[in-house]
Design an enzyme around this catalytic site. Structure first.
Site, PDB file in Angstrom:
ATOM      1  N   GLU A   1       5.790   5.756  11.099  1.00 12.82           N
ATOM      2  CA  GLU A   1       4.473   5.749  11.764  1.00 12.82           C
ATOM      3  C   GLU A   1       4.398   4.698  12.873  1.00 12.82           C
ATOM      4  OE1 GLU A   1       5.069   5.064   8.572  1.00 12.82           O
ATOM      5  OE2 GLU A   1       3.811   3.429   7.795  1.00 12.82           O
TER       6      GLU A   1
ATOM      7  N   HIS B   1       9.168   2.944   8.125  1.00 17.89           N
ATOM      8  CA  HIS B   1       7.781   3.302   8.459  1.00 17.89           C
ATOM      9  C   HIS B   1       7.809   4.038   9.798  1.00 17.89           C
ATOM     10  CE1 HIS B   1       5.619   1.112   5.315  1.00 17.89           C
ATOM     11  NE2 HIS B   1       6.593   0.234   5.404  1.00 17.89           N
TER      12      HIS B   1
ATOM     13  N   CYS C   1       8.199   4.594   2.658  1.00 15.30           N
ATOM     14  CA  CYS C   1       8.591   3.301   2.099  1.00 15.30           C
ATOM     15  C   CYS C   1       8.360   3.259   0.578  1.00 15.30           C
ATOM     16  CB  CYS C   1       7.872   2.169   2.824  1.00 15.30           C
ATOM     17  SG  CYS C   1       8.744   0.620   2.649  1.00 15.30           S
TER      18      CYS C   1
HETATM   19  N1  GLN Z   1       6.740  -2.773  -2.141  1.00 12.66           N
HETATM   20  C1  GLN Z   1       7.893  -2.132  -1.626  1.00 12.66           C
HETATM   21  C2  GLN Z   1       8.925  -3.114  -1.129  1.00 12.66           C
HETATM   22  O1  GLN Z   1       8.613  -4.255  -0.874  1.00 12.66           O
HETATM   23  C3  GLN Z   1       7.516  -1.158  -0.529  1.00 12.66           C
HETATM   24  C4  GLN Z   1       6.976  -1.823   0.693  1.00 12.66           C
HETATM   25  C5  GLN Z   1       6.278  -0.880   1.623  1.00 12.66           C
HETATM   26  O2  GLN Z   1       5.890   0.225   1.232  1.00 12.66           O
HETATM   27  N2  GLN Z   1       6.082  -1.302   2.840  1.00 12.66           N
HETATM   28  O3  GLN Z   1      10.071  -2.776  -0.952  1.00 12.66           O
END
Ligand code: GLN
Length: 592
Positions: free
Chosen positions: A569, A567, A404
């Site tokens: 995970e 994600h 992400c």
């Molecule tokens: N801060 C970034 C966004 O909002 C990544 C978010 C994250 O890593 N879950 O897109």
């Protein structure tokens, strides 16, 4: 009608109620039954989305976009199921529903009261989540005796009356301390937990005794007498090295058979634990070990919160390792040490696990690792250090996995150092950057302007159309996670509320599904430039308005340099590891 198993905890929190609940579920699955699990959280927050991860542990994201307590993650990891958000019930949700109904006149002039309206709503929620399952595990959060548990215990007692005691069993998970000054296992707190439970009219059918050591006959007898249950239903669950051992240990006590007997049932199939046992053996005695650095930001943490705030990543690495017969040593590096921030130098994390320490050396320390991960994150703190670590991984050909924010920062690094866009940034960090390679989508901008933070990110599962011949596609193919025409995809396409998650598909598209939790995206206007310089976008989601949102990146000439906007995970299970983590750990284990 489903059979209900209510799991409540006595003595104190954090004794492993969640893993015990998940283990009972796993055992019943092995005996041939269809199982689901519900978590009750007695807090007033509507969901876990706005809770601070350093206080409450990581936020778990469900397929259908719920931001939930981690216990749902534990259930999914043990049971290999996608559990929907309705399986998490909070006090906040119950009260909100009751008040909303009252405002809409649904109670037809009645006085709306704590009893019966609150327990009735709780029961309704439990029953809604239960249909079509043989067994429904209901874990009551917190500890018996907490004031906030009362409406839930009341509701469960009422559910018992409705469905009949023969269809509902109670399991008390308790803790037996061994105070160091007397070195003797004490049963008194458990006796008190039993008494507290009985105040709600609940008498446990099984008592699972967590302790440092196995329970001896004398203590078993004491509990048996005090709780008035047969000693075979007093089960010992001593500390173990990995939580995945618990179902095996509980089965040594024949818990599956005992539970089924309590319901007047028999096993539908002979349990076969060989595969699970093999994975557990691999966790305990791996053939080979790899060392992974997770470069993140760690602020405002107490001594013991860190491991929990990235629990799913730890678990995904463990699952991948178990399938590959490899152990993974995880080190947590504060990205600020790479920014030359002197105040962070020498800061050592004194957590409870040796492998979760901060280090104070600069970038060269990364040479000691077989792989580097930049996990998800928010805000500008520590970002430049993470970008430096990514640059180090790219240049030195160390396997890199960007999750992400880890994908977004890899793009910034590539834009700055390969494409020559020196000012490249995300507008999350620098809203005025001349090269906003990561930017917020217009709909999200509006949400941010209105400060509507709860449940408004891009949440839950989204389909990614995969590009042929990419490393990422190959990983999903070889781990059997590719969806072309499978049941899960069809379910989502048919479900009007969730069809948008699939986006626009063309026949023959190779699709993968992963969960998301973010607001910012790769800015479509920079894609051509990034591609021209050698970055491959291995997959993308096509929104209803045809906008392509990038989901994966990779560098073809690198051993393993993969980033994902998702994600993965959240979809890693023991025995069914996340393809990306699997590929990452395998690359970490290869000779440099
Ligand atoms: N801060 C970034 C966004 O909002 C990544 C978010 C994250 O890593 N879950 O897109």
């Amino acid at each position: 009608m489903p059979k209900y198993i209510v799991v409540a905890g006595g003595v104190m929190s954090g004794v492993g109620k969640g893993v015990t609940t998940a283990s009972i579920g796993k055992i019943l699955q092995e005996h041939g039954y269809n199982v689901t699990a519900i978590k009750i959280d007695p807090y007033l927050n509507y969901d876990a989305g706005t809770l601070r991860p350093t206080e409450h542990g990581e936020v778990w994201v469900t397929d259908d976009g719920g931001e939930i307590d981690q216990d749902l993650g534990t259930y999914e990891r043990f049971l290999n199921l996608d559990i929907p958000k309705r399986n998490n019930i909070t006090t906040g949700q119950i009260y909100k529903t009751v008040i909303d109904k009252e405002r809409q006149g649904e109670y037809l002039g009645q006085t709306v009261q704590f009893i019966p309206h609150i327990p009735d709503e709780i029961k309704k929620r439990i029953k809604d989540a239960s249909n079509s399952y043989d067994f429904v595990l209901v874990e009551v959060g917190g500890t018996i005796g907490d004031y906030e548990n009362i409406p839930f215990l009341f509701a469960l007692k009422s559910l018992e009356r409705e469905v009949g005691k023969q269809n509902l069993s109670y399991v008390l998970v308790t803790y037996l301390p061994i105070p160091s000054h007397i070195e003797e296992m004490k049963t008194k707190p458990t006796q008190q937990a039993i008494r507290l439970l009985s105040e709600s009219g609940i008498f446990p059918d099984f008592i699972i005794c967590r302790a440092k050591k196995p329970l001896d006959v004398v203590r078993k007898k004491k509990i048996e007498t005090y709780a008035n249950i047969i000693s075979e239903h007093v089960i010992s669950e001593p500390d173990i090295e990995t939580v995945y051992q618990i179902p095996l240990d509980l089965e040594k006590e024949k818990l599956g058979e005992k539970i089924l007997k309590e319901f007047g049932m028999k096993s539908k199939k002979q349990p076969n634990w060989a595969g699970w046992k093999n994975l557990v053996d691999n966790i305990l005695k791996p053939k080979k070990n790899v060392k992974v650095a997770i470069v993140g930001k760690y602020i405002d943490i107490g001594d013991y919160a860190l491991a929990d705030s990235y629990l799913s990543i730890n678990q995904s690495l463990l699952h991948a390792g178990a399938s590959l017969n490899m152990g993974v040593e995880i080190n947590w590096l504060d990205s600020k040490i790479f920014e030359g921030d002197k105040t962070q130098e020498n800061q050592r994390f004194s957590g409870h696990k040796k492998s979760h320490r901060f280090f104070s050396e600069s970038l060269n320390v990364l040479r000691d690792y077989d792989g580097i991960i930049v996990p998800g994150g928010f805000g500008s703190s520590g970002v430049e250090g993470k970008i430096k670590a990514i640059n180090f991984a790219r240049i030195n050909k160390i396997p890199y996995l960007g999750l992400c924010y880890g994908l977004q920062l890899a793009i910034i690094e590539f834009a700055r150092n390969v494409c020559g866009l020196k000012d490249a940034n995300t507008t999350e960090v620098n809203p005025k950057t001349s090269a906003p390679v990561i930017d917020v989508q217009p709909a999200q901008r509006e949400i941010l302007e209105k400060s509507m933070y709860g449940g408004t990110m891009r949440l839950g599962v989204y389909a990614s159309v995969m590009k042929d011949k990419t490393q990422v596609l190959k990983l999903y193919e070889e781990t059997g996670r590719l969806l072309e025409d499978t049941k899960r995809l069809q379910e989502l396409i048919k479900d009007k509320r969730h069809a948008f998650r699939i986006g626009i598909l063309t026949k023959g598209n190779k699709i993968v599904l992963e969960r998301h939790r973010h607001r910012y995206e790769v800015n479509p206007s920079y894609i051509a430039l990034l591609e021209k310089n050698g970055l491959v976008f291995s997959g993308y989601y096509i929104r209803g308005d045809k906008t392509k949102l990038m989901e994966y990146i990779e560098l073809p000439e690198h051993r393993f340099f993969i980033g994902t906007q998702s994600h993965p995970e959240f979809k890693s299970r023991l025995g069914n590891p996340s393809p990306i983590f699997y590929g990452f750990i395998r690359a970490c284990g290869m000779k440099k």
